[in-house]
Design a protein around this motif. Sequence first.
Motif, short mmCIF file in Angstrom:
data_model
loop_
_atom_site.label_atom_id
_atom_site.label_comp_id
_atom_site.label_asym_id
_atom_site.label_seq_id
_atom_site.Cartn_x
_atom_site.Cartn_y
_atom_site.Cartn_z
N LYS A 3 -37.43 -62.29 41.10
CA LYS A 3 -37.01 -61.01 40.35
C LYS A 3 -37.63 -61.35 39.04
N THR A 4 -38.31 -60.20 38.65
CA THR A 4 -39.09 -60.46 37.43
C THR A 4 -38.44 -59.33 36.42
N ALA A 5 -38.06 -59.82 35.40
CA ALA A 5 -37.28 -58.56 34.45
C ALA A 5 -38.40 -58.05 33.51
N ILE A 6 -38.54 -56.90 33.51
CA ILE A 6 -39.26 -56.01 32.43
C ILE A 6 -38.35 -55.66 31.60
N LEU A 7 -38.44 -56.31 30.46
CA LEU A 7 -37.42 -56.32 29.33
C LEU A 7 -37.57 -55.21 28.50
N PHE A 8 -36.34 -54.52 28.11
CA PHE A 8 -36.31 -53.37 27.34
C PHE A 8 -37.17 -53.31 26.10
N SER A 9 -37.08 -54.58 25.44
CA SER A 9 -37.92 -54.79 24.49
C SER A 9 -39.36 -54.73 24.65
N ALA A 10 -39.86 -54.75 25.79
CA ALA A 10 -41.15 -54.60 26.05
C ALA A 10 -41.70 -53.15 26.25
N PHE A 11 -40.68 -52.14 26.28
CA PHE A 11 -40.85 -50.80 26.14
C PHE A 11 -41.35 -50.35 24.86
N ILE A 12 -42.29 -49.68 24.79
CA ILE A 12 -42.94 -49.26 23.44
C ILE A 12 -42.12 -47.75 23.29
N LEU A 13 -41.51 -47.81 22.15
CA LEU A 13 -40.69 -46.76 21.78
C LEU A 13 -41.77 -45.76 20.83
N LEU A 14 -41.76 -44.71 21.34
CA LEU A 14 -42.83 -43.82 20.37
C LEU A 14 -42.03 -42.81 19.58
N THR A 15 -41.39 -43.25 18.67
CA THR A 15 -40.65 -42.30 17.90
C THR A 15 -41.62 -41.30 16.99
N GLY A 16 -40.86 -40.12 16.93
CA GLY A 16 -41.51 -38.81 16.12
C GLY A 16 -42.62 -38.23 16.95
N PHE A 17 -42.99 -38.59 18.18
CA PHE A 17 -44.03 -37.93 18.89
C PHE A 17 -43.03 -36.65 19.63
N LEU A 18 -43.56 -35.54 19.42
CA LEU A 18 -42.73 -34.52 19.94
C LEU A 18 -44.01 -33.04 19.73
N MET A 19 -44.05 -32.71 21.06
CA MET A 19 -44.80 -31.60 21.02
C MET A 19 -44.54 -30.28 20.38
N ALA A 20 -45.23 -29.79 19.61
CA ALA A 20 -44.37 -28.68 18.83
C ALA A 20 -44.09 -27.47 19.60
N GLY A 21 -42.99 -27.17 19.33
CA GLY A 21 -42.56 -25.79 20.47
C GLY A 21 -42.00 -26.20 21.67
N GLU A 25 -39.63 -34.91 24.24
CA GLU A 25 -40.14 -36.15 23.52
C GLU A 25 -40.60 -37.21 24.02
N ARG A 26 -41.77 -38.09 23.91
CA ARG A 26 -42.07 -39.23 24.33
C ARG A 26 -41.14 -40.36 24.10
N GLY A 27 -40.48 -40.96 25.21
CA GLY A 27 -39.84 -41.88 25.06
C GLY A 27 -40.14 -43.27 25.37
N LEU A 28 -39.93 -43.90 26.60
CA LEU A 28 -40.23 -44.99 27.13
C LEU A 28 -41.44 -45.28 27.68
N GLU A 29 -42.26 -46.28 27.90
CA GLU A 29 -43.21 -46.76 28.62
C GLU A 29 -42.76 -47.78 29.47
N ILE A 30 -43.08 -47.60 30.77
CA ILE A 30 -42.65 -48.83 31.81
C ILE A 30 -43.97 -49.19 32.27
N PRO A 31 -44.13 -50.62 32.08
CA PRO A 31 -45.56 -51.18 32.58
C PRO A 31 -45.45 -51.38 34.12
N ILE A 32 -46.60 -51.49 34.50
CA ILE A 32 -46.84 -51.56 36.03
C ILE A 32 -46.53 -53.21 36.26
N PRO A 33 -45.83 -53.83 37.22
CA PRO A 33 -45.70 -55.26 37.16
C PRO A 33 -47.22 -55.90 37.49
#
Length: 566
Positions: A3-21, A25-33
């Motif tokens: 079992k390989t943990a893809i840690l929460f800290s490995a997610f890239i949290l893209l704060t502040g990105f929100l398509m107008a209107g 909101e772009r949140g987490l990124e989940i990498p392929i193992p």
Amino acid sequence: MKKTAILFSAFILLTGFLMAGTCFERGLEIPIPEADLNNGGIGAMISGVDVDGDGMLEIYLVNDNWNDGATEIIPRIYKLEWDGTAWTEVWSAVAPIDYQNTWPQLALTDLDGDGKMELLWTPINAGSANPNRVVVYEHAGGDEFGVWDGSLGWQPNSVWTIADVDGMNIRPMDMVVGDYDSDGTLEVVIADRKGTSSGYHFAVFSVDDIPDTGDGSETWTLEVTGLDFTLSGATENKWDILPIGNNLYFFDEVEINQLMWDGAAWQLTTLPAYTAGSPVQSAMEVDLDNDGTTEGVAAIYDWGEDTGKAIVLIQEDGAGGLTFTELANVSALFDTRGPWGGTMGDIDGDGFMDFVFGSRGGLTGVTNAQIFLLRYLGGDITDPTNYEFSVIDQDYVAEGGIFGLVNIANIDDDPQLEVLYTSTASYGGDLFTPAGSAPVVVLDYICEYGTTDPPVDPPVDPPTVGIEQTDAVVDGYKLGQNYPNPFNPTTNITLEIPSDELVTLTIYDMLGHAVKTLVKQNLAQGEYSVTWDGKDNSGVTVPAGTYVYQLKAGDVVKIRKMTYVK
């Protein structure tokens, strides 16, 4: 099992990105193992299910081959599970295929009807003379699928080559599963993007059993292919499938083939292509207005009049043909390529279906990786003013990739559905750095859930199942846990309404598709007990699995989960 943990800290949290209107909101990124091995893109994805019933949501991924690199040509499949803090790889397998090509298909189904869900995977053929083109892993319990081989890992329960001769180039580009000849057995239907080479163009096949032990005792039946008909010399490779009822429509650059079962044999009719071209992996069957007649929604990709590139409604005309109604024109958003891939679900909880489409290309040097939303608002489904179109994300990368793999699913603890998307091709890279696979990008719905302002009031229908009012005095909105749970064949749901108002109680599958509307009517204040018989809006018994039931009353939305077993 590793079992390989893809840690929460490995997610890239893209704060502040929100398509107008928009409400996304772009949140987490989940990498392929094993991203160092799987650098050819993500080939297919299933999100937000809970096959093993442990309460932890799952994502299934398969890799893709874009560059013919030594590691990406090996087909791999992964199961990720969310434990509340991390996405964890809990199961994986390598298909017994020596060389895969591009754009495999993946479905979660139960082909043999034994109550055990299966991962149906069609890695695209390349390499050996007559490779396995269908691979099935059946749920073995817990996190595992397939048959354990101590030296080789998890092996499929069944494999099949489709063809029985060497040298066939068959590449399933799209896949649907259903009982299209009404014989009580599920059929697998594929569109072949190498039909000009194989002569198949499409295929319909079934299997009598998926053996638990993988002993090869099953029998696959090839029911029909394009080789069984005299196709025109102009027939091109097939890029999409649209089922409407029991009719199957296959799209290519120059024509549409309609395949139907007439009660005794499969019949084929050739129809003209849509003037703007063909969809690619985006055509979806839906009953938008719940009138009992299904239609299609698709995004036109290319190979026609570019000014007509659009999201369209596709309906049968009653005379053996199809009608196309433009719902949202997207031609101004592309000077190359077009929309690619699609999915649907009720993201905003307004009771109407939403459609999300990915893309390939865009405006050169201006936009890339565009993700589109089309909301149906209610009313006449042929009136484009009853839809709302928006771009909910773009420019994840400035150029490259094919961001056409999209899912709608609930992968967290809130009631809102999320949009997940990624690229089926690698991108980037230079002389010193190889191209890589995009992660799965998660778009969170951040607006108030369960509210909308449709142009017409939604229809109020009588309840379609048993509903009884009790004498209890209630002081708030409540949605009880269904009992029994798990259940078969029926279960009861209690709900409490503190005031007279319009109430809906709807069953959804784990992909966000509305399965059954149990209640949609004005109810007086009180407590109610509602019975569900495990059948969908068409009267068909649903597959075993986990379902979500949602109570909506005014601005209040409450959700719980239930499990149907066979």
